[in-house]
Design a protein around this motif. Structure first.
Motif, PDB file in Angstrom:
ATOM      1  N   GLY A 121      -4.331   7.321   7.896  1.00 35.22           N
ATOM      2  CA  GLY A 121      -4.549   6.195   8.757  1.00 35.22           C
ATOM      3  C   GLY A 121      -3.613   5.291   8.784  1.00 35.22           C
ATOM      4  O   GLY A 121      -3.761   4.035   8.777  1.00 35.22           O
ATOM      5  N   PHE A 122      -2.277   5.531   8.326  1.00 35.98           N
ATOM      6  CA  PHE A 122      -1.322   4.714   8.092  1.00 35.98           C
ATOM      7  C   PHE A 122      -0.688   4.160   9.478  1.00 35.98           C
ATOM      8  O   PHE A 122       0.188   4.927  10.229  1.00 35.98           O
ATOM      9  CB  PHE A 122      -0.185   4.901   7.168  1.00 35.98           C
ATOM     10  CG  PHE A 122      -0.531   5.390   5.773  1.00 35.98           C
ATOM     11  CD1 PHE A 122      -1.096   4.309   4.880  1.00 35.98           C
ATOM     12  CD2 PHE A 122      -0.548   6.568   5.389  1.00 35.98           C
ATOM     13  CE1 PHE A 122      -1.471   4.652   3.523  1.00 35.98           C
ATOM     14  CE2 PHE A 122      -1.097   6.878   4.047  1.00 35.98           C
ATOM     15  CZ  PHE A 122      -1.497   6.012   3.090  1.00 35.98           C
ATOM     16  N   ASP A 123      -1.125   3.273  10.167  1.00 33.53           N
ATOM     17  CA  ASP A 123      -0.994   2.874  11.457  1.00 33.53           C
ATOM     18  C   ASP A 123       0.520   2.242  11.598  1.00 33.53           C
ATOM     19  O   ASP A 123       1.252   2.024  12.682  1.00 33.53           O
ATOM     20  CB  ASP A 123      -1.880   1.938  12.253  1.00 33.53           C
ATOM     21  CG  ASP A 123      -2.199   0.728  11.797  1.00 33.53           C
ATOM     22  OD1 ASP A 123      -2.417   0.615  10.305  1.00 33.53           O
ATOM     23  OD2 ASP A 123      -2.022  -0.286  12.315  1.00 33.53           O
ATOM     24  N   ILE A 124       1.046   1.676  10.714  1.00 36.68           N
ATOM     25  CA  ILE A 124       2.411   0.877  10.849  1.00 36.68           C
ATOM     26  C   ILE A 124       3.284   2.191  10.245  1.00 36.68           C
ATOM     27  O   ILE A 124       3.595   2.428   9.231  1.00 36.68           O
ATOM     28  CB  ILE A 124       2.522  -0.400   9.752  1.00 36.68           C
ATOM     29  CG1 ILE A 124       1.533  -1.141  10.040  1.00 36.68           C
ATOM     30  CG2 ILE A 124       4.007  -0.731   9.860  1.00 36.68           C
ATOM     31  CD1 ILE A 124       1.585  -2.491   9.059  1.00 36.68           C
ATOM     32  N   ASP A 125       3.785   2.893  11.240  1.00 34.19           N
ATOM     33  CA  ASP A 125       4.545   4.358  10.758  1.00 34.19           C
ATOM     34  C   ASP A 125       5.857   4.256  11.585  1.00 34.19           C
ATOM     35  O   ASP A 125       6.225   5.436  11.730  1.00 34.19           O
ATOM     36  CB  ASP A 125       3.577   5.290  11.035  1.00 34.19           C
ATOM     37  CG  ASP A 125       3.060   5.270  12.745  1.00 34.19           C
ATOM     38  OD1 ASP A 125       3.376   4.481  13.473  1.00 34.19           O
ATOM     39  OD2 ASP A 125       2.334   6.292  12.908  1.00 34.19           O
ATOM     40  N   LEU A 192      -1.097  -5.907   4.646  1.00 36.84           N
ATOM     41  CA  LEU A 192      -0.014  -4.823   5.672  1.00 36.84           C
ATOM     42  C   LEU A 192       0.491  -3.775   4.804  1.00 36.84           C
ATOM     43  O   LEU A 192       0.620  -2.635   5.337  1.00 36.84           O
ATOM     44  CB  LEU A 192       1.173  -5.676   5.890  1.00 36.84           C
ATOM     45  CG  LEU A 192       0.862  -6.977   6.771  1.00 36.84           C
ATOM     46  CD1 LEU A 192       2.358  -7.990   6.837  1.00 36.84           C
ATOM     47  CD2 LEU A 192       0.735  -6.342   8.119  1.00 36.84           C
ATOM     48  N   ARG A 195      -1.312  -0.541   5.048  1.00 36.94           N
ATOM     49  CA  ARG A 195      -1.216   0.294   6.498  1.00 36.94           C
ATOM     50  C   ARG A 195       0.107   0.697   6.677  1.00 36.94           C
ATOM     51  O   ARG A 195       0.350   1.409   7.748  1.00 36.94           O
ATOM     52  CB  ARG A 195      -1.370  -1.011   7.526  1.00 36.94           C
ATOM     53  CG  ARG A 195      -2.698  -1.393   7.408  1.00 36.94           C
ATOM     54  CD  ARG A 195      -2.807  -2.763   8.507  1.00 36.94           C
ATOM     55  NE  ARG A 195      -2.535  -2.404  10.077  1.00 36.94           N
ATOM     56  CZ  ARG A 195      -2.076  -3.500  10.801  1.00 36.94           C
ATOM     57  NH1 ARG A 195      -1.916  -4.682  10.364  1.00 36.94           N
ATOM     58  NH2 ARG A 195      -1.580  -3.218  11.953  1.00 36.94           N
ATOM     59  N   HIS A 197       3.174   3.320   6.140  1.00 36.01           N
ATOM     60  CA  HIS A 197       3.309   4.901   5.915  1.00 36.01           C
ATOM     61  C   HIS A 197       3.955   4.853   4.730  1.00 36.01           C
ATOM     62  O   HIS A 197       5.140   4.258   4.522  1.00 36.01           O
ATOM     63  CB  HIS A 197       3.964   5.517   7.040  1.00 36.01           C
ATOM     64  CG  HIS A 197       3.812   7.115   7.020  1.00 36.01           C
ATOM     65  ND1 HIS A 197       4.243   7.732   6.068  1.00 36.01           N
ATOM     66  CD2 HIS A 197       2.743   7.952   7.774  1.00 36.01           C
ATOM     67  CE1 HIS A 197       3.861   9.002   6.083  1.00 36.01           C
ATOM     68  NE2 HIS A 197       3.365   9.090   7.377  1.00 36.01           N
ATOM     69  N   GLN A 204       6.832  -0.634   0.911  1.00 30.76           N
ATOM     70  CA  GLN A 204       5.439  -0.691   0.289  1.00 30.76           C
ATOM     71  C   GLN A 204       5.844  -1.228  -1.275  1.00 30.76           C
ATOM     72  O   GLN A 204       5.001  -2.301  -1.285  1.00 30.76           O
ATOM     73  CB  GLN A 204       4.840   0.865  -0.168  1.00 30.76           C
ATOM     74  CG  GLN A 204       4.309   1.291   1.140  1.00 30.76           C
ATOM     75  CD  GLN A 204       3.286   2.524   0.858  1.00 30.76           C
ATOM     76  OE1 GLN A 204       3.753   3.403  -0.166  1.00 30.76           O
ATOM     77  NE2 GLN A 204       1.964   2.508   1.197  1.00 30.76           N
TER      78      GLN A 204
END
Length: 401
Positions: A121-125, A192, A195, A197, A204
């Motif tokens: 569910g990593f929506d910042i991708d 953040l 979220r 990827h 990250q």
């Protein structure tokens, strides 16, 4: 079946102590249909071999005329397992793809990814949303620049002259305010981070160190506030409302803009002000160390948005809307805690003499001007013309962050 059996003598080594590694290695050395004859004295080796072979898609047989001897025939299932596998880009920054698929999930960048794993569910991708070319260098700098509050600060250091009680109370009030703001500055990147990827691991890592920085700032500001045993200062509803708007922004770029470019950018001036007017060496030291960390956070925010603005011509409109939306949400709040403002005036004044208070008040006004000028410069770097940068800077929250 091809060729003669390959012998493998395991001695008394059991599966629970690593025999599987030797069996797996021997089978990889033969083609599909090739056989490995395994001999071993571990009493449950045959049981483990049978179960392992079934799980991996190999054929298992007992050699009838020999004790403690089995054959394994390499099956095609092991090879089929990797059919359709794909590389998750490349391990270096030149191997970053524009939009890593959700099925790569937590796989290391550059790994051979077996099909069939879960979608995450990593929506910042998207690279254009999250990446900045400066991120790897900033992370390396951040990792090298970590400091330990127990050793980087001489907590027993005393000023040349004793700090008056009311000035100490002003320090405590400002430290209370700083802790409140640093808690928000920790929650935003931490949220953040969860979220993003993992394909963009440098971002990250940088967000993780940023959160660690803020945790350390919370520690030292709290420790300074409690250094002489007094209670913490006050927390205004308006200040908390201002910080709550930061937590409510779901967009990665807009959250970075509001927090790092505008909020923490303004805090650079505030921390420099506090270092300059600190009444004791501990306050001067911790505000200096925190300012170095915050400068790194601001640099990433600006670099990220500069990168994105070259890809998205609509970005500046979105940034403007975010400022206006936050201003409208806070228009009825009181802004900066009056206790904090008064504490800043007293710290800059150094005494209660009327002329000193006037001087302290003027210095706080100069601080406001320095914050405004810094915001204008950063907005100009993002492509805003001077008049629009001035207009948007004036709309920034009166709570500084």
């Amino acid at each position: 079946m091809t060729g003669p059996d390959t012998p493998l003598d395991l001695g008394f080594l059991g599966f629970e102590r690593g025999a599987r590694l030797l069996v797996d290695r021997a089978l990889r050395a033969v083609p599909v249909g090739g056989r490995v004859e395994v001999t071993g004295g571990d009493p449950v080796l045959g049981v483990h071999l049978r179960a392992w072979a079934r799980r991996r898609g190999h054929r298992f047989a007992v050699v009838a005329d020999r004790s403690a001897t089995w054959t394994l025939e390499r099956g095609p299932a092991e090879l089929q397992r990797w059919q359709g596998a794909e590389r998750a880009g490349g391990p270096g920054v030149d191997g970053i793809v524009d939009r890593p698929p959700a099925r790569w999930g937590l796989a290391a960048r550059g790994a051979l990814v077996e099909p069939g794993g879960p979608d995450t569910g990593f929506d910042i991708d998207r690279r254009e949303v999250v990446w900045a070319d400066l991120a790897p260098r900033l992370y390396a700098h951040a990792a090298a620049a970590q400091w330990d509050p127990a050793t980087a600060v001489d907590w027993a250091a005393t000023p040349a002259d004793p700090v008056p009680a009311d000035v100490e109370a002003a320090v405590v009030q400002v430290m209370t305010y700083l802790v409140e703001n640093e808690q928000a500055a920790l929650v935003v990147p931490a949220g953040l981070l969860a979220r993003v990827h993992p394909h963009f691991r440098e971002v990250q890592q940088l967000l993780a160190v940023q959160a660690a920085d803020e945790a350390r700032h919370m520690e030292v500001f709290t420790r300074r506030a409690m250094l002489h045993g007094g209670p913490m200062g006050t927390s205004s509803a308006g200040g908390r409302s201002s910080l709550a708007t930061l937590l409510a922004e779901p967009d990665f770029s807009l959250a970075s803009f509001l927090l790092s470019v505008l909020g923490e950018g303004s805090f650079l001036a505030l921390l420099g002000f506090l270092e300059q007017h600190a009444p004791d060496p501990v306050t001067a030291r911790i505000t200096h160390l925190a300012r170095v960390d915050e400068a790194r956070h601001v640099a990433f925010g600006v670099a990220h948005l500069e990168h994105q603005s070259t890809l998205d011509p609509t970005l500046r409109g979105a940034l403007r809307t975010a400022i206006e939306r936050r201003h409208d949400a806070l228009v009825d709040t009181a802004g900066l805690n009056a206790d904090v403002f008064d504490a800043l005036v007293l710290l800059a004044a150094g005494s209660w003499a009327p002329e000193a208070i006037a001087r302290g008040y003027d210095r706080v006004q100069e601080l406001h001007h320095a914050m405004d000028e810094g915001r204008r410069q950063r907005l100009a770097r993002l492509g805003f013309p001077p008049d629009e940068a001035a207009e948007l800077s004036a709309l920034h929250t009166r709570n500084f962050m």
